[in-house]
Design an enzyme around this catalytic site. Sequence first.
Site, PDB file in Angstrom:
ATOM      1  N   ARG A 141       0.840  -1.200   0.000  1.00 21.86           N
ATOM      2  CA  ARG A 141       0.000   0.000   0.000  1.00 21.86           C
ATOM      3  C   ARG A 141       0.877   1.253   0.000  1.00 21.86           C
ATOM      4  O   ARG A 141       1.593   1.518   0.966  1.00 21.86           O
ATOM      5  CB  ARG A 141      -0.882   0.005   1.245  1.00 21.86           C
ATOM      6  CG  ARG A 141      -1.718   1.244   1.399  1.00 21.86           C
ATOM      7  CD  ARG A 141      -2.385   1.313   2.769  1.00 21.86           C
ATOM      8  NE  ARG A 141      -3.152   2.540   2.895  1.00 21.86           N
ATOM      9  CZ  ARG A 141      -3.515   3.073   4.042  1.00 21.86           C
ATOM     10  NH1 ARG A 141      -3.182   2.489   5.187  1.00 21.86           N
ATOM     11  NH2 ARG A 141      -4.201   4.181   4.069  1.00 21.86           N
ATOM     12  N   TYR A 149       4.116   4.905   3.092  1.00 19.22           N
ATOM     13  CA  TYR A 149       4.129   4.074   4.301  1.00 19.22           C
ATOM     14  C   TYR A 149       5.344   3.161   4.415  1.00 19.22           C
ATOM     15  O   TYR A 149       5.490   2.459   5.418  1.00 19.22           O
ATOM     16  CB  TYR A 149       2.833   3.252   4.360  1.00 19.22           C
ATOM     17  CG  TYR A 149       1.589   4.118   4.426  1.00 19.22           C
ATOM     18  CD1 TYR A 149       1.382   4.963   5.513  1.00 19.22           C
ATOM     19  CD2 TYR A 149       0.640   4.106   3.403  1.00 19.22           C
ATOM     20  CE1 TYR A 149       0.264   5.785   5.579  1.00 19.22           C
ATOM     21  CE2 TYR A 149      -0.492   4.914   3.470  1.00 19.22           C
ATOM     22  CZ  TYR A 149      -0.669   5.749   4.551  1.00 19.22           C
ATOM     23  OH  TYR A 149      -1.781   6.558   4.622  1.00 19.22           O
ATOM     24  N   ALA A 176      -7.436   5.517   9.119  1.00 22.40           N
ATOM     25  CA  ALA A 176      -8.417   6.551   8.745  1.00 22.40           C
ATOM     26  C   ALA A 176      -9.439   6.830   9.848  1.00 22.40           C
ATOM     27  O   ALA A 176     -10.014   7.928   9.888  1.00 22.40           O
ATOM     28  CB  ALA A 176      -9.121   6.154   7.451  1.00 22.40           C
ATOM     29  N   HIS A 211      -9.517  10.172  11.955  1.00 19.37           N
ATOM     30  CA  HIS A 211     -10.008  11.479  11.546  1.00 19.37           C
ATOM     31  C   HIS A 211     -11.497  11.682  11.792  1.00 19.37           C
ATOM     32  O   HIS A 211     -11.973  12.810  11.681  1.00 19.37           O
ATOM     33  CB  HIS A 211      -9.675  11.691  10.057  1.00 19.37           C
ATOM     34  CG  HIS A 211      -8.242  11.349   9.738  1.00 19.37           C
ATOM     35  ND1 HIS A 211      -7.182  11.974  10.361  1.00 19.37           N
ATOM     36  CD2 HIS A 211      -7.681  10.415   8.909  1.00 19.37           C
ATOM     37  CE1 HIS A 211      -6.040  11.465   9.910  1.00 19.37           C
ATOM     38  NE2 HIS A 211      -6.320  10.505   9.029  1.00 19.37           N
ATOM     39  N   ASP A 233     -14.177   7.447  22.052  1.00 18.20           N
ATOM     40  CA  ASP A 233     -14.785   7.192  23.356  1.00 18.20           C
ATOM     41  C   ASP A 233     -14.199   5.928  23.983  1.00 18.20           C
ATOM     42  O   ASP A 233     -14.000   5.869  25.195  1.00 18.20           O
ATOM     43  CB  ASP A 233     -16.310   7.075  23.225  1.00 18.20           C
ATOM     44  CG  ASP A 233     -16.968   8.433  22.988  1.00 18.20           C
ATOM     45  OD1 ASP A 233     -16.290   9.471  23.120  1.00 18.20           O
ATOM     46  OD2 ASP A 233     -18.174   8.451  22.671  1.00 18.20           O
ATOM     47  N   HIS A 262       1.347   7.113  14.021  1.00 24.41           N
ATOM     48  CA  HIS A 262       1.144   7.132  12.576  1.00 24.41           C
ATOM     49  C   HIS A 262       2.487   6.936  11.895  1.00 24.41           C
ATOM     50  O   HIS A 262       3.501   7.498  12.338  1.00 24.41           O
ATOM     51  CB  HIS A 262       0.534   8.460  12.117  1.00 24.41           C
ATOM     52  CG  HIS A 262      -0.799   8.713  12.731  1.00 24.41           C
ATOM     53  ND1 HIS A 262      -1.947   8.097  12.274  1.00 24.41           N
ATOM     54  CD2 HIS A 262      -1.163   9.454  13.803  1.00 24.41           C
ATOM     55  CE1 HIS A 262      -2.960   8.473  13.031  1.00 24.41           C
ATOM     56  NE2 HIS A 262      -2.519   9.296  13.971  1.00 24.41           N
ATOM     57  N   LEU A 263       2.463   6.184  10.813  1.00 27.98           N
ATOM     58  CA  LEU A 263       3.678   5.984  10.016  1.00 27.98           C
ATOM     59  C   LEU A 263       4.066   7.291   9.327  1.00 27.98           C
ATOM     60  O   LEU A 263       5.221   7.711   9.354  1.00 27.98           O
ATOM     61  CB  LEU A 263       3.425   4.905   8.963  1.00 27.98           C
ATOM     62  CG  LEU A 263       3.136   3.507   9.534  1.00 27.98           C
ATOM     63  CD1 LEU A 263       2.288   2.702   8.574  1.00 27.98           C
ATOM     64  CD2 LEU A 263       4.446   2.802   9.832  1.00 27.98           C
ATOM     65  N   SER A 264       3.079   7.895   8.681  1.00 24.94           N
ATOM     66  CA  SER A 264       3.312   9.165   7.982  1.00 24.94           C
ATOM     67  C   SER A 264       3.058  10.319   8.958  1.00 24.94           C
ATOM     68  O   SER A 264       2.630  10.090  10.098  1.00 24.94           O
ATOM     69  CB  SER A 264       2.353   9.273   6.787  1.00 24.94           C
ATOM     70  OG  SER A 264       1.008   9.377   7.249  1.00 24.94           O
ATOM     71  N   ARG A 323      -6.673  14.978   6.942  1.00 21.62           N
ATOM     72  CA  ARG A 323      -5.841  14.209   7.878  1.00 21.62           C
ATOM     73  C   ARG A 323      -5.302  15.079   9.022  1.00 21.62           C
ATOM     74  O   ARG A 323      -4.618  14.589   9.916  1.00 21.62           O
ATOM     75  CB  ARG A 323      -4.660  13.564   7.148  1.00 21.62           C
ATOM     76  CG  ARG A 323      -5.074  12.562   6.092  1.00 21.62           C
ATOM     77  CD  ARG A 323      -3.871  11.854   5.495  1.00 21.62           C
ATOM     78  NE  ARG A 323      -4.184  11.311   4.190  1.00 21.62           N
ATOM     79  CZ  ARG A 323      -4.769  10.121   3.978  1.00 21.62           C
ATOM     80  NH1 ARG A 323      -5.083   9.351   4.980  1.00 21.62           N
ATOM     81  NH2 ARG A 323      -5.025   9.714   2.752  1.00 21.62           N
TER      82      ARG A 323
HETATM   83  C1  DQA Z   1      -1.999   6.611   8.951  1.00 14.82           C
HETATM   84  C2  DQA Z   1      -2.429   8.004   8.475  1.00 14.82           C
HETATM   85  C3  DQA Z   1      -3.909   8.039   8.173  1.00 14.82           C
HETATM   86  O1  DQA Z   1      -4.276   9.331   7.694  1.00 14.82           O
HETATM   87  C4  DQA Z   1      -4.252   7.024   7.098  1.00 14.82           C
HETATM   88  O2  DQA Z   1      -5.658   7.002   6.894  1.00 14.82           O
HETATM   89  C5  DQA Z   1      -3.727   5.663   7.381  1.00 14.82           C
HETATM   90  C6  DQA Z   1      -2.396   5.529   7.955  1.00 14.82           C
HETATM   91  C7  DQA Z   1      -0.468   6.509   9.138  1.00 14.82           C
HETATM   92  O3  DQA Z   1      -0.043   5.571   9.803  1.00 14.82           O
HETATM   93  O4  DQA Z   1       0.280   7.341   8.600  1.00 14.82           O
HETATM   94  O5  DQA Z   1      -4.338   4.662   7.045  1.00 14.82           O
HETATM   95  O6  DQA Z   1      -2.612   6.355  10.198  1.00 14.82           O
END
Ligand code: DQA
Length: 146
Positions: free
Chosen positions: A18, A23, A76, A79, A86, A102-104, A113
């Site tokens: 992906r 990523y 995702a 967001h 909760d 988060h990776l990114s 985001r």
């Molecule tokens: C993510 C960032 C999110 O915006 C995205 O929807 C992901 C991966 C990340 O690890 O960078 O699926 O969580």
Amino acid sequence: MVNILVLNGPNLGRLGSREPDVYGGGTLDDLRAELEGEAPPGHAIDLRQTNDEAELISWIYEAVDTGSPVILNPAAFTHYSYALRDAAALVTKAGLILIEVHLSNPFAREEFRHTSVIAPVATGTIAGFGFDSYLLALDAINRKLG
Ligand code: DQA
């Protein structure tokens, strides 16, 4: 033995193929191996992934019920999922650690985001370092648990 739950949300099962430019090229199995190599004595890494919001929430309840620290990449759901937020709040309100990773770096990407509904109820957030985001979170857990 303390179980550290490393929970991954939708589409993260496709890591490796992906959007590798965003990523990286490693898979979840690669990530599991890296985390297991860094787990402190007496700690086990329990890494899971689901595309299902309800399943992710049930794993978070499990963390509360078993007193387990959590490393959470909500993907995702970050967001917009108030239900996941909760559930995450139950972890930190119980005095347990929950680190959003988060990776990114979502703040350097599309505007949708830039909002995390999870961050306000997390212990902290680490983003933008690829697999190192998870390894840094593991280090933070080690330090917090002493
Ligand atoms: C993510 C960032 C999110 O915006 C995205 O929807 C992901 C991966 C990340 O690890 O960078 O699926 O969580």
